[in-house]
Scaffold this motif. Structure first.
Motif, short mmCIF file in Angstrom:
data_model
loop_
_atom_site.label_atom_id
_atom_site.label_comp_id
_atom_site.label_asym_id
_atom_site.label_seq_id
_atom_site.Cartn_x
_atom_site.Cartn_y
_atom_site.Cartn_z
N PRO A 127 -17.80 -8.20 60.10
CA PRO A 127 -17.10 -9.30 59.43
C PRO A 127 -15.93 -9.89 60.20
O PRO A 127 -15.42 -10.94 59.83
CB PRO A 127 -16.60 -8.64 58.14
CG PRO A 127 -16.40 -7.21 58.51
CD PRO A 127 -17.48 -6.89 59.50
N GLY A 128 -15.47 -9.25 61.25
CA GLY A 128 -14.30 -9.76 61.97
C GLY A 128 -14.21 -9.19 63.36
O GLY A 128 -15.07 -8.41 63.79
N PRO A 129 -13.16 -9.56 64.09
CA PRO A 129 -13.05 -9.13 65.49
C PRO A 129 -12.71 -7.67 65.67
O PRO A 129 -12.85 -7.12 66.76
CB PRO A 129 -11.94 -10.02 66.04
CG PRO A 129 -11.10 -10.36 64.85
CD PRO A 129 -12.06 -10.46 63.70
N GLY A 130 -12.27 -6.98 64.62
CA GLY A 130 -11.93 -5.57 64.76
C GLY A 130 -10.47 -5.36 65.11
O GLY A 130 -9.60 -6.08 64.61
N PRO A 131 -10.17 -4.42 66.01
CA PRO A 131 -11.10 -3.60 66.82
C PRO A 131 -11.77 -2.50 66.02
O PRO A 131 -11.28 -2.09 64.97
CB PRO A 131 -10.19 -3.03 67.90
CG PRO A 131 -8.83 -2.98 67.27
CD PRO A 131 -8.76 -4.15 66.36
N TYR A 132 -12.91 -2.04 66.57
CA TYR A 132 -13.71 -0.99 65.94
C TYR A 132 -13.80 0.23 66.86
O TYR A 132 -13.66 0.13 68.08
CB TYR A 132 -15.13 -1.50 65.65
CG TYR A 132 -15.19 -2.71 64.76
CD1 TYR A 132 -15.23 -2.58 63.36
CD2 TYR A 132 -15.23 -4.00 65.29
CE1 TYR A 132 -15.29 -3.69 62.54
CE2 TYR A 132 -15.29 -5.11 64.46
CZ TYR A 132 -15.31 -4.96 63.09
OH TYR A 132 -15.37 -6.07 62.28
N ARG A 133 -14.08 1.37 66.22
CA ARG A 133 -14.46 2.60 66.93
C ARG A 133 -15.77 3.10 66.33
O ARG A 133 -16.02 2.92 65.13
CB ARG A 133 -13.38 3.67 66.81
CG ARG A 133 -12.09 3.38 67.56
CD ARG A 133 -11.09 4.51 67.36
NE ARG A 133 -9.81 4.26 67.95
CZ ARG A 133 -9.45 4.62 69.18
NH1 ARG A 133 -10.31 5.28 69.95
NH2 ARG A 133 -8.25 4.35 69.64
N VAL A 134 -16.57 3.76 67.15
CA VAL A 134 -17.84 4.30 66.68
C VAL A 134 -18.02 5.73 67.19
O VAL A 134 -17.40 6.13 68.19
CB VAL A 134 -19.03 3.43 67.17
CG1 VAL A 134 -18.94 2.02 66.61
CG2 VAL A 134 -19.10 3.40 68.68
N LYS A 135 -18.86 6.47 66.47
CA LYS A 135 -19.28 7.79 66.93
C LYS A 135 -20.63 8.11 66.30
O LYS A 135 -21.04 7.50 65.31
CB LYS A 135 -18.26 8.87 66.61
CG LYS A 135 -18.15 9.25 65.15
CD LYS A 135 -17.18 10.42 64.99
CE LYS A 135 -17.01 10.84 63.54
NZ LYS A 135 -16.09 12.02 63.41
N PHE A 136 -21.32 9.10 66.86
CA PHE A 136 -22.65 9.51 66.38
C PHE A 136 -22.53 10.82 65.62
O PHE A 136 -21.80 11.74 66.03
CB PHE A 136 -23.62 9.67 67.55
CG PHE A 136 -23.98 8.38 68.23
CD1 PHE A 136 -24.90 7.51 67.66
CD2 PHE A 136 -23.38 8.03 69.43
CE1 PHE A 136 -25.22 6.32 68.28
CE2 PHE A 136 -23.70 6.84 70.05
CZ PHE A 136 -24.62 5.98 69.49
N PRO A 154 -11.47 1.64 71.50
CA PRO A 154 -11.52 0.44 70.63
C PRO A 154 -12.40 -0.66 71.22
O PRO A 154 -12.37 -0.92 72.43
CB PRO A 154 -10.06 0.00 70.55
CG PRO A 154 -9.28 1.24 70.81
CD PRO A 154 -10.09 2.02 71.80
N ILE A 155 -13.20 -1.29 70.37
CA ILE A 155 -14.10 -2.38 70.76
C ILE A 155 -13.69 -3.62 69.97
O ILE A 155 -13.74 -3.62 68.75
CB ILE A 155 -15.58 -2.03 70.46
CG1 ILE A 155 -15.99 -0.76 71.22
CG2 ILE A 155 -16.49 -3.20 70.81
CD1 ILE A 155 -17.36 -0.24 70.83
N THR A 156 -13.29 -4.65 70.69
CA THR A 156 -12.86 -5.90 70.07
C THR A 156 -13.91 -6.97 70.29
O THR A 156 -14.36 -7.18 71.42
CB THR A 156 -11.51 -6.37 70.65
OG1 THR A 156 -10.53 -5.33 70.46
CG2 THR A 156 -11.03 -7.63 69.96
N LEU A 157 -14.30 -7.65 69.23
CA LEU A 157 -15.30 -8.70 69.32
C LEU A 157 -14.66 -10.00 69.79
O LEU A 157 -13.44 -10.20 69.71
CB LEU A 157 -15.97 -8.91 67.96
CG LEU A 157 -16.64 -7.68 67.33
CD1 LEU A 157 -17.34 -8.07 66.04
CD2 LEU A 157 -17.61 -7.03 68.30
#
Length: 255
Positions: A127-136, A154-157
């Motif tokens: 929904p937005g630029p974030g930033p996001y973090r991910v893990k499995f 951090p991952i920024t769109l």
């Protein structure tokens, strides 16, 4: 029994691809040969997507019913998506590009929330630029956690710019753009001059016709002169200049 932490950090794919990060998606490297030693035949790999500032508050679910879906991202700050079996994550890389680039594209399913047949953990656009973090996470068939990876960086769109924020001042333009603009302006000026010259020549030809033919000029007309009946014969012997002899004069009616 605590889940084992696998020393693997998810990251954006290193493959040379267009649109690895967009305004609503990003492409991750697939975790190949990372979870095999910790999985069973019924294990499933899940991806956790969280806002960067909410990742520390994430609690792994204990059952399948506790798996957070993508609509909960704005309120909970995280969700889980892209369930995969280990068969879908083979150790072998695609040979000769036949299998395509081995990536996981987060946020790639634009219509999943509108489709009632899709599961609630569908891969909806971010929904937005974030930033996001991910893990499995590696979970068994009952939803219990078996192993997990580290959080990503951090991952920024990407974000689009509003029209009002775009700087249109010519001083900000590059040298190449200035040269191209100058050349195009010069060509436009030359074309305008050529058009005006052609229009002027056309107008002059309409208002100033060509010179009359030689035979129509004044003084060059050759006509036939005739002696009228009332001119005495003595005066008709001399013809005016430019006249040629014509018909015989009529007989005089004078006595």
């Amino acid at each position: 029994m605590a889940a084992e932490l696998i020393p693997y950090t998810p990251r954006i794919t290193a493959w040379d691809l267009e649109g690895k990060v967009t305004a609503t998606t990003f492409s991750l490297e697939q975790p190949r040969c990372v979870l095999e030693g910790h999985a069973s035949a019924a294990s499933t790999v899940w991806l956790v997507v969280a806002f960067s500032n909410a990742s520390r508050d994430f609690q792994s679910p204990q059952t399948l019913a506790e798996i957070p879906a993508s609509p909960r991202l704005p309120t909970d700050g995280h969700y889980m998506t892209l369930p995969l079996t280990l068969d879908q994550l083979p150790c072998e890389d695609p040979v000769g590009g036949s299998g395509g680039a081995p990536v996981l594209r987060v946020g790639n399913d634009a219509g999943c929330l509108a489709d009632v047949q899709q599961p609630c953990y569908c891969n909806a656009p971010l929904p937005g630029p974030g930033p996001y973090r991910v893990k499995f996470l590696l979970m068994d068939s009952k939803g219990s956690l078996q192993a997990q990876t580290r959080w990503s960086d951090p991952i920024t769109l990407h974000q689009g710019k509003s029209p009002g924020s775009i700087d249109t001042w010519p001083g900000r333009r590059s040298g190449d753009m200035v040269v191209i603009t100058s050349i195009l302006s010069s060509l436009a000026g030359l074309l305008l001059l050529a058009f005006l010259a052609a229009s002027s020549m056309r107008s002059s030809s309409l208002w100033w016709p060509e010179e009359a033919p030689e035979q129509l000029r004044t003084g060059s007309f050759m006509g036939m002169c005739y002696m009228t009946h009332h001119i005495p014969p003595s005066e008709a012997a001399t013809l005016p200049v430019g006249c040629e002899p014509g018909l015989e004069p009529l007989p005089s009616l004078s006595p």
